[in-house]
Each structure stands twice: as structure tokens, then as C-alpha cells.
Write a protein that holds these residues in place. Sequence first.
Motif, PDB file in Angstrom:
ATOM      1  N   ILE A 123      41.444  38.024  34.714  1.00 18.88           N
ATOM      2  CA  ILE A 123      41.068  38.074  36.127  1.00 18.88           C
ATOM      3  C   ILE A 123      41.552  39.393  36.719  1.00 18.88           C
ATOM      4  N   ASN A 124      40.991  39.762  37.843  1.00 18.27           N
ATOM      5  CA  ASN A 124      41.486  40.917  38.595  1.00 18.27           C
ATOM      6  C   ASN A 124      42.437  40.362  39.651  1.00 18.27           C
ATOM      7  N   LYS A 125      43.728  40.336  39.317  1.00 20.45           N
ATOM      8  CA  LYS A 125      44.687  39.660  40.184  1.00 20.45           C
ATOM      9  C   LYS A 125      45.244  40.592  41.258  1.00 20.45           C
ATOM     10  N   THR A 126      45.596  39.988  42.378  1.00 22.53           N
ATOM     11  CA  THR A 126      46.254  40.705  43.454  1.00 22.53           C
ATOM     12  C   THR A 126      47.324  39.810  44.056  1.00 22.53           C
ATOM     13  N   ALA A 127      48.429  40.412  44.490  1.00 25.48           N
ATOM     14  CA  ALA A 127      49.505  39.645  45.133  1.00 25.48           C
ATOM     15  C   ALA A 127      49.227  39.592  46.628  1.00 25.48           C
ATOM     16  N   ALA A 128      49.316  38.414  47.206  1.00 28.54           N
ATOM     17  CA  ALA A 128      49.036  38.277  48.641  1.00 28.54           C
ATOM     18  C   ALA A 128      49.653  37.004  49.186  1.00 28.54           C
ATOM     19  N   ALA A 166      37.221  27.798  35.004  1.00 27.61           N
ATOM     20  CA  ALA A 166      36.615  28.738  34.051  1.00 27.61           C
ATOM     21  C   ALA A 166      35.830  29.830  34.769  1.00 27.61           C
ATOM     22  N   ASP A 167      35.291  29.510  35.926  1.00 31.12           N
ATOM     23  CA  ASP A 167      34.500  30.481  36.688  1.00 31.12           C
ATOM     24  C   ASP A 167      35.337  31.619  37.263  1.00 31.12           C
ATOM     25  N   LEU A 168      36.661  31.491  37.213  1.00 33.68           N
ATOM     26  CA  LEU A 168      37.535  32.541  37.748  1.00 33.68           C
ATOM     27  C   LEU A 168      37.573  33.782  36.858  1.00 33.68           C
ATOM     28  N   LYS A 169      37.154  33.655  35.617  1.00 37.78           N
ATOM     29  CA  LYS A 169      37.165  34.805  34.699  1.00 37.78           C
ATOM     30  C   LYS A 169      36.382  35.971  35.289  1.00 37.78           C
ATOM     31  N   GLY A 170      37.029  37.136  35.291  1.00 38.02           N
ATOM     32  CA  GLY A 170      36.377  38.343  35.783  1.00 38.02           C
ATOM     33  C   GLY A 170      36.322  38.476  37.286  1.00 38.02           C
ATOM     34  N   LYS A 171      36.856  37.488  38.004  1.00 36.12           N
ATOM     35  CA  LYS A 171      36.794  37.504  39.467  1.00 36.12           C
ATOM     36  C   LYS A 171      38.048  38.141  40.071  1.00 36.12           C
ATOM     37  N   ASN A 172      37.933  38.494  41.335  1.00 36.29           N
ATOM     38  CA  ASN A 172      39.068  39.023  42.099  1.00 36.29           C
ATOM     39  C   ASN A 172      39.825  37.842  42.694  1.00 36.29           C
ATOM     40  N   VAL A 173      41.072  37.662  42.264  1.00 30.71           N
ATOM     41  CA  VAL A 173      41.815  36.450  42.613  1.00 30.71           C
ATOM     42  C   VAL A 173      43.219  36.781  43.137  1.00 30.71           C
ATOM     43  N   ALA A 174      43.587  36.227  44.276  1.00 31.89           N
ATOM     44  CA  ALA A 174      44.947  36.353  44.799  1.00 31.89           C
ATOM     45  C   ALA A 174      45.810  35.284  44.138  1.00 31.89           C
ATOM     46  N   VAL A 175      46.990  35.697  43.655  1.00 31.94           N
ATOM     47  CA  VAL A 175      47.839  34.769  42.894  1.00 31.94           C
ATOM     48  C   VAL A 175      49.209  34.549  43.548  1.00 31.94           C
TER      49      VAL A 175
END
Length: 336
Positions: free
Chosen positions: A184-189, A149-158
Motif C-alpha cells: 500500500i502507499n501508506k501515510t501517517a495521519a 484485499a482492495d487496499l492493495k496499491g491504494k493510498n491509505v492512512a495508517v
Amino acid sequence: MKKKLAVVLSLMLVFAVVFCTACGGKTDGNGGTTAAPGNSASDAIAKIKVGTGGNTGTYYAFTTAACQILATDAYSFEVLSTGGSQANIEGIEDGDYQMAIVQNDVMNYAYEGSNGFNEKIQSFSAIGCVYPEVCQIIATKASGIKTVADLKGKNVAVGDAGSGVYYNATQILAAAGIDIEKDINKTAASFGDSATQLKDGSIDAAFITAGTPTTAITELATSTDVVAVDLGDEIIAKLTAEHPFYAKYEMTSKDYAFVTEPVSTVAIMATFVVTNDMPEDQAYQITKDLWEKQSEIAAAHAKGKEMDTAIAVSAIGDVPLHPGAAKYYKEAGIIA
């Protein structure tokens, strides 16, 4: 005379088609023939190109170690760093690879034409499941992330483009009521890029699906304080009910030194697949050596210790075994 010549030519054409068909060929739709897949050692693929994952991930390291042991005088392996499971399967379809290691969930998506696959890809078959891949959420301690739940609004690599990690991330987040596109603010990495971005603080957390310990994370932990996020029993129960290819997994200090208390998550299975065009005898030999040389593979890479014939075929789903692999498992009494 012309009439007789035409008859003779027609008979010759019929004979040629019958002869080619009897020899195992088939027409290619343009009046020519294509050879049926070979079935003897002489038809073996001399250099088998193998798709894996990023060169800092377990796929690449494990497959490199295994293929050094599986190589014979008749054939060798060229292990390649790739974008992951989806890219590997598409690569087999395109003829770029003849073998790959993939997630068991993604290979089933490909076979049924779903979740990233616009159409069915059925040009591959399974050799066998080899070890569990752990769905890891790694976060920096500074981010304060302790739960999904803490991932909401975070910068996350998916995950890397073309990998199965994205679908794991989507399903795990959905089970927690989080929309991967909106919440979430997702990024591919890749694994390596995720570790770099965690280190420099440009992301707060990263999804990584791989055998543990994953090299990129082990190296990251030497310079950055990180944590493994616990999924919680409720999310795990929902995940396994909706997606049967998941199994509960408990991370401990055996996985990473920074995991000081058990962390509950899920795992899927890393699976070897090959092109359907691989000769039966060659696929049989690869399968036989994979299991009968397990101790050598285990000595070369720690994941070899997790290989177990009891789970070799239990999680392949709708994807068929290659006839050569099936032959070995029948001889070994693993399948009827």
C-alpha cells in the motif's frame, strides 16, 4: 582526636541512612535519598496530567467528560491532546503525564518491550478497561474499496505517529496477506487529518481505532460518501487466533448512519493507566469514582454507557493493576 571525630561522623552517617530508609526513602546512588511513593490523601498529585489522543477522537472527548466528573477538591485533571497510546505511555515514563487512556494491546507491547518499544516500560499500571475501541477501515465510495484485499496499491492512512493504530493496521493487513510496507502507499495521519485527506481525495482509505461514532468520521460523512470495510470471517478468525486481545465486533447503523448493513470487524479495549508513583489512596478513589459515578459519565458521554465492571480487568494482560485499583476491585468482589 581526629580519630574519634571520624568515628562519630561515621556513626552519624549510618544513623542518617537508617533513619531515611525507615521513613520510606531509598538511596539514589549518589549518597542522597528519594521519597517512596506516598500513600495518603496529603500525598495526592494535585493536578493530574492525562494523555489522550487527537482532539477529534473519542479518547479526548470521553476522557474530558470523565475527568470533569472524577475531579475532587483534593485533585484536578488536565486533559491533553497527544499522538495516542504509545506516546501516552512514553509520556508517563518521561514524567509528562500521570494518567492516560491507551489501547490494551499497546500497553502490553510496552510492558514486554515489543512492537515499537525498544525496551520494557513498566512505570505504569492499570486502573481498568472502560470501553471497546473499534478497528475501522473507512474508505471513500469513489475509491471502489469494498474488502481488505482492495487496499492493495491504494493510498491509505495508517494512524498517527506514536499511536497503536499502526500496529492494528499492520496486523489486519498481514492477516489478509498484505505487507504494510510494500503493498500500500501508506501515510501517517491523525483521525482529523485522515478525515481531511479522505474528503479532498488525497487518500482512498484510513485505519482508525477508536470508540464509535468517531467525531472526525461522523463529520466527514456529512459531506463525503464513505463506506466501512468488512474484514470478513477468515481475517477475523486469523487475527483473534494470533492476537487474543482482539474481539469480533459488528458495526451497524448505531455506530454510523452510513452503515446500512452489518459490517464485521474487530475491537480492542480502551484502558485507563496511571503512573506507579500515584499514591494508593488516590488511585483507589479514582477507580471507585470511575465505576460508582458511571451513570454521570454516561450522561456526559455516550461511551460511558458501554462501561462494564465485568470487563474492567479481563483484558489487561500482563500489565498489573495499580494497588489502589486492586483494592477497589477486591472490595467490590470483582477480583479475589
